[in-house]
Design an enzyme around this catalytic site. Sequence first.
Site, PDB file in Angstrom:
ATOM      1  N   ARG A   1       0.665  -1.342  -0.224  1.00 47.81           N
ATOM      2  CA  ARG A   1      -0.381  -0.156   0.280  1.00 47.81           C
ATOM      3  C   ARG A   1       0.611   1.008   0.115  1.00 47.81           C
ATOM      4  O   ARG A   1       1.605   1.192   0.467  1.00 47.81           O
ATOM      5  CB  ARG A   1      -1.031  -0.244   0.951  1.00 47.81           C
ATOM      6  CG  ARG A   1      -2.153  -1.158   0.521  1.00 47.81           C
ATOM      7  CD  ARG A   1      -3.121  -0.788   2.404  1.00 47.81           C
ATOM      8  NE  ARG A   1      -2.950   0.189   3.534  1.00 47.81           N
ATOM      9  CZ  ARG A   1      -3.440   0.707   4.742  1.00 47.81           C
ATOM     10  NH1 ARG A   1      -4.866   0.176   4.677  1.00 47.81           N
ATOM     11  NH2 ARG A   1      -2.780   1.101   5.763  1.00 47.81           N
TER      12      ARG A   1
ATOM     13  N   THR B   1      -1.676   7.662  -0.390  1.00 51.88           N
ATOM     14  CA  THR B   1      -2.772   7.046  -1.384  1.00 51.88           C
ATOM     15  C   THR B   1      -3.355   6.006  -0.647  1.00 51.88           C
ATOM     16  O   THR B   1      -4.681   5.808  -0.971  1.00 51.88           O
ATOM     17  CB  THR B   1      -2.449   7.232  -2.156  1.00 51.88           C
ATOM     18  OG1 THR B   1      -1.890   6.118  -2.440  1.00 51.88           O
ATOM     19  CG2 THR B   1      -2.368   8.580  -3.788  1.00 51.88           C
TER      20      THR B   1
ATOM     21  N   ASP C   1       0.517  -3.556  12.575  1.00 46.40           N
ATOM     22  CA  ASP C   1       1.297  -3.243  10.766  1.00 46.40           C
ATOM     23  C   ASP C   1       1.204  -4.809  10.928  1.00 46.40           C
ATOM     24  O   ASP C   1       1.808  -5.613  11.138  1.00 46.40           O
ATOM     25  CB  ASP C   1       1.789  -2.909  10.707  1.00 46.40           C
ATOM     26  CG  ASP C   1       2.596  -3.377   8.814  1.00 46.40           C
ATOM     27  OD1 ASP C   1       2.204  -4.383   8.454  1.00 46.40           O
ATOM     28  OD2 ASP C   1       3.008  -2.428   8.184  1.00 46.40           O
TER      29      ASP C   1
ATOM     30  N   ASP D   1       5.242  -6.040   9.676  1.00 44.38           N
ATOM     31  CA  ASP D   1       5.988  -5.959  10.456  1.00 44.38           C
ATOM     32  C   ASP D   1       5.452  -6.771  11.693  1.00 44.38           C
ATOM     33  O   ASP D   1       6.603  -7.645  12.323  1.00 44.38           O
ATOM     34  CB  ASP D   1       5.429  -4.477  10.508  1.00 44.38           C
ATOM     35  CG  ASP D   1       5.921  -3.532  10.076  1.00 44.38           C
ATOM     36  OD1 ASP D   1       6.586  -3.829   9.023  1.00 44.38           O
ATOM     37  OD2 ASP D   1       6.269  -1.854  10.321  1.00 44.38           O
TER      38      ASP D   1
HETATM   39  C1  PRP Z   1      -1.190  -4.453   4.644  1.00 43.13           C
HETATM   40  C2  PRP Z   1      -2.640  -5.573   4.367  1.00 43.13           C
HETATM   41  C3  PRP Z   1      -2.952  -5.803   3.310  1.00 43.13           C
HETATM   42  C4  PRP Z   1      -3.047  -4.502   3.111  1.00 43.13           C
HETATM   43  C5  PRP Z   1      -4.388  -4.189   3.775  1.00 43.13           C
HETATM   44  O1  PRP Z   1      -0.195  -5.038   3.422  1.00 43.13           O
HETATM   45  O2  PRP Z   1      -1.001  -6.965   4.442  1.00 43.13           O
HETATM   46  O3  PRP Z   1      -2.351  -6.643   2.019  1.00 43.13           O
HETATM   47  O4  PRP Z   1      -2.106  -3.739   3.719  1.00 43.13           O
HETATM   48  O5  PRP Z   1      -5.093  -3.018   3.271  1.00 43.13           O
HETATM   49  P1  PRP Z   1      -6.348  -2.080   2.026  1.00 43.13           P
HETATM   50  O6  PRP Z   1      -7.412  -3.059   2.426  1.00 43.13           O
HETATM   51  O7  PRP Z   1      -6.153  -0.695   2.291  1.00 43.13           O
HETATM   52  O8  PRP Z   1      -5.622  -2.469   0.877  1.00 43.13           O
HETATM   53  P2  PRP Z   1       0.770  -3.967   3.394  1.00 43.13           P
HETATM   54  O9  PRP Z   1       0.650  -2.922   1.906  1.00 43.13           O
HETATM   55  O10 PRP Z   1       1.413  -3.270   4.679  1.00 43.13           O
HETATM   56  O11 PRP Z   1       2.238  -4.906   2.620  1.00 43.13           O
HETATM   57  P3  PRP Z   1       3.348  -5.735   3.594  1.00 43.13           P
HETATM   58  O12 PRP Z   1       1.531  -7.314   3.827  1.00 43.13           O
HETATM   59  O13 PRP Z   1       3.631  -6.040   2.931  1.00 43.13           O
HETATM   60  O14 PRP Z   1       3.616  -4.964   4.818  1.00 43.13           O
HETATM   61  N1  URA Z   2      -2.808  -2.884   7.172  1.00 41.04           N
HETATM   62  C1  URA Z   2      -2.247  -3.121   8.087  1.00 41.04           C
HETATM   63  O1  URA Z   2      -1.067  -4.087   8.117  1.00 41.04           O
HETATM   64  N2  URA Z   2      -3.208  -3.137   9.169  1.00 41.04           N
HETATM   65  C2  URA Z   2      -4.297  -1.831   9.550  1.00 41.04           C
HETATM   66  O2  URA Z   2      -4.620  -1.745   9.957  1.00 41.04           O
HETATM   67  C3  URA Z   2      -4.911  -1.680   7.784  1.00 41.04           C
HETATM   68  C4  URA Z   2      -3.435  -2.593   7.133  1.00 41.04           C
END
Ligand code: PRP
Ligand code: URA
Length: 209
Positions: free
Chosen positions: A104, A108, A200, A203
Amino acid sequence: MENVVIFNHPLIQHKISILRDKRTGTNEFRSLVEEIAMLMGYEALRDLPLEDQEVETPLETCMTPMIAGKKLAIVPILRAGLGMVNGILALVPSAKVGHIGLYRDEVTHEPHEYYCKLPTPIDQRTIVVTDPMLATGGSAVEAVDFIKQHGGKHIKFMAIIAAPEGLERLRKAHPDIQIYVGHLDRCLNDEAYICPGLGDAGDRIFGTK
Ligand code: PRP
Ligand code: URA
């Protein structure tokens, strides 16, 4: 919402509560994500097709149901969805695993694709897309779009925690898929994080910041 299952099982609720606790460390967090995925998978896979096969018991030969073929694909959304894969593989060890890499944008909140690899052929398989967090729904919608463009038809989406906004967006964009949610949370905050949520997920699973 007949295509949405929200779990109210006490084991799942208990484990999600431990995930939320900011004192829960990486090791325990990872194990819990896997366990929750397995419990959710048990329900989500209740319509896997069966076929009778011949088995010899110590007493006689009988026809008895077994999962038909090797028809399951698990597709985690990277990174955090990876944490759910082993929980489902524990139930169906022969499943194939694809990957969709999305992150993400911090400003945005729109998803950006960086990797995609699906098992082929995908059209005959039940596909379980995993991601612990369904926040705005942008990542989920894009992942399912991609799978459909590649011929995927029988799609299930599994999230441990969802925001109402994301669940609605995914349902509207893809009314034909089945959605499984461990807990429906209150809302998104200004940074599009789920509240109360768990922070997150990527993380916390991988111990990054
Ligand atoms: C997080 C999560 C989802 C997304 C959800 O991933 O694991 O994939 O955000 O958000 P959305 O519904 O608003 O799209 P992130 O983009 O943080 O990547 P990561 O898993 O690599 O940390
Ligand atoms: N992605 C995450 O990992 N946590 C949130 O709360 C939203 C998006």
